[in-house]
Write a protein that holds these residues in place. Structure first.
Motif, short mmCIF file in Angstrom:
data_model
loop_
_atom_site.label_atom_id
_atom_site.label_comp_id
_atom_site.label_asym_id
_atom_site.label_seq_id
_atom_site.Cartn_x
_atom_site.Cartn_y
_atom_site.Cartn_z
N GLN A 114 77.47 -102.71 7.89
CA GLN A 114 77.46 -104.11 7.48
C GLN A 114 77.56 -105.04 8.67
OE1 GLN A 114 80.60 -104.52 4.59
NE2 GLN A 114 79.31 -103.76 2.90
N GLU A 115 78.11 -104.55 9.76
CA GLU A 115 78.21 -105.35 10.99
C GLU A 115 76.92 -105.30 11.81
OE1 GLU A 115 80.46 -103.04 10.08
OE2 GLU A 115 81.94 -104.46 9.27
N ASP A 139 75.47 -102.69 13.09
CA ASP A 139 75.47 -101.67 14.13
C ASP A 139 74.68 -100.48 13.61
OD1 ASP A 139 77.03 -103.09 15.95
OD2 ASP A 139 78.91 -102.38 15.03
#
Length: 426
Positions: free
Chosen positions: A238-239, A241
């Motif tokens: 979700q970030e 990455d």
């Protein structure tokens, strides 16, 4: 009657629409003129070509093949001749000859409509031959159990997505495609063509994550003739990455090369993909020349959105949804006009959409407008001895239509079909 009724509907819709036909009687006047030209000059390549094209459009491939061969002998680089002779060769069972003819599409001017038709037909036949090859190998698996596989031949499988958001799933195909393109620059390796790879993905019935499993890898390797299989998985958080893991299996070795995982920001995907290629080569002890390293270095695009659109195109192409694939590829080039690979794939997918599938589909795409629909109806009525088509005829409809004999010698009128039988009340 149905065909003529369809033409009536066409005429009623708009007088500017053009009509196409597979009925030999609709070409009678044109055939007569072409044959007259050939009586005057038997080496008239254009007349032979156009006559052969008519034979193909009217489902007479043997006549077409013989006629188009004569045209090809006089003018071997005419785009229309190449396309129709390729279609005729395919229709009479000479598929390899057809493939050779269609493969000349890149020598045809881009302004010619036959370039795209030839490219589409070439790509379609290549795909069908790959699937036929894999099916044939699968039926003979017992006899190829000891088939020698070379470690120089490497198959790169699509990456398996293990994330949550579906929008990133197509990246698995995009990553594999970029790795295939990069590894194709390494002379020490032979990378399995994507078409053959997709053929086995269609035919072998087990999950994608099992393709580089030690239990199933020998089977896949034998079918592809590959001594090495590379695949893996990726996850997007979700970030935003990403983590990419790669597995390499060597069929003729007991050990499994270790490829370090690559992790970082999704924005750095392209540099990470290059690092993964280099890590793979290092794991299998392949050294690069300076020229090979330089060939691998360039990234095709720096736009993640363009690459996502490109990857969606690959996914649709693998499903044989060529029109949808072309739209995604065009979207990628709109986002990044310098994304040349996406532009090439768009052209290819558009050609496949137009000329792929059945031979009749390709011939329909190639058909040239004969004349206006109303003029075609009038010609048919003249052939029937009906005369001028007036407004009252449009209201009444047409009861009969000519039927052309297989050899095109003439036409007769078909009787009306009998009334359906009357069934007794139950």
């Amino acid at each position: 009657m149905a065909a003529l009724s369809g033409l009536l509907v066409l005429t009623a819709c708009t007088a500017s629409e053009l009509s196409y036909s597979e009925d030999p009687s609709d070409y009678r006047n044109e055939v007569r003129m072409l044959q007259q030209r050939l009586d005057d000059d038997p080496s008239d390549a254009a007349a032979l070509r156009d006559l052969g094209a008519i034979y193909m459009q009217t489902r007479r491939p043997n006549r077409a093949y013989d006629t188009l061969k004569r045209s090809y002998a006089h003018v071997p680089n005419d785009p229309k001749t190449l396309f129709y002779l390729g279609m005729a060769s395919e229709s009479v069972g000479r598929e390899n000859a057809a493939l050779e003819l269609f493969s000349q599409y890149d020598a045809v001017p881009e302004s010619s409509r036959y370039r795209s038709l030839m490219e589409g037909r070439y790509e379609w036949i290549v795909r069908q031959q790959a699937r036929t090859e894999i099916r044939g190998l699968m039926t003979r698996e017992a006899t190829i159990a000891d088939r020698e596989v070379s470690p120089r031949i490497l198959a790169v499988l699509p990456f398996n997505y293990r994330g949550v958001s579906d929008q990133y799933e197509p990246l698995g195909r995009g990553l594999a495609e970029m790795m295939i393109a990069d590894l194709a620059n390494v002379r020490e390796l032979r990378v399995v063509e994507r078409v053959r790879l997709q053929a086995i993905l269609r035919e072998v019935e087990f999950g994608q994550s099992d393709y580089v499993d030690r239990r199933s890898a020998p089977r896949v390797g034998r079918l592809l003739g590959a001594g090495r299989l590379a695949g893996g998985s990726f996850r997007v958080t979700q970030e935003r990455d990403i983590r990419m893991d790669m597995v390499v299996l060597e069929l003729n070795a007991d050990s499994t090369p270790s490829v370090p995982a690559k992790t970082g920001a999704l924005a750095d995907l392209f540099s990470m993909q290059k690092d993964l290629v280099l890590a793979l080569l290092d794991a299998i002890n392949v050294s690069l020349t300076d020229a090979e390293r330089a060939a691998i270095s360039p990234v095709p695009t720096e736009s993640l959105d363009a690459f996502l659109a490109f990857s969606r195109g690959l996914l649709e192409e693998d499903r044989d949804n060529f029109s949808a694939a072309a739209q995604h590829y065009r979207e990628a080039t709109t986002i990044d006009p310098g994304f040349s690979i996406a532009a090439e794939r768009a052209t290819q997918a558009e050609a496949l959409s137009t000329a792929g599938g059945t031979a009749q589909n390709a011939l329909s795409a190639a058909a040239e407008p004969m004349q206006s629909a109303s003029a075609l109806i009038q010609q048919r009525l003249n052939n029937m001895g009906r005369g001028y088509l007036g407004a009252e005829d449009l209201a009444e409809g047409i009861e009969r239509t000519p039927a052309e004999e297989a050899d095109g010698a003439g036409s007769t009128l078909l009787p009306l079909p009998p009334d359906p039988p009357v069934r007794p009340d139950p």
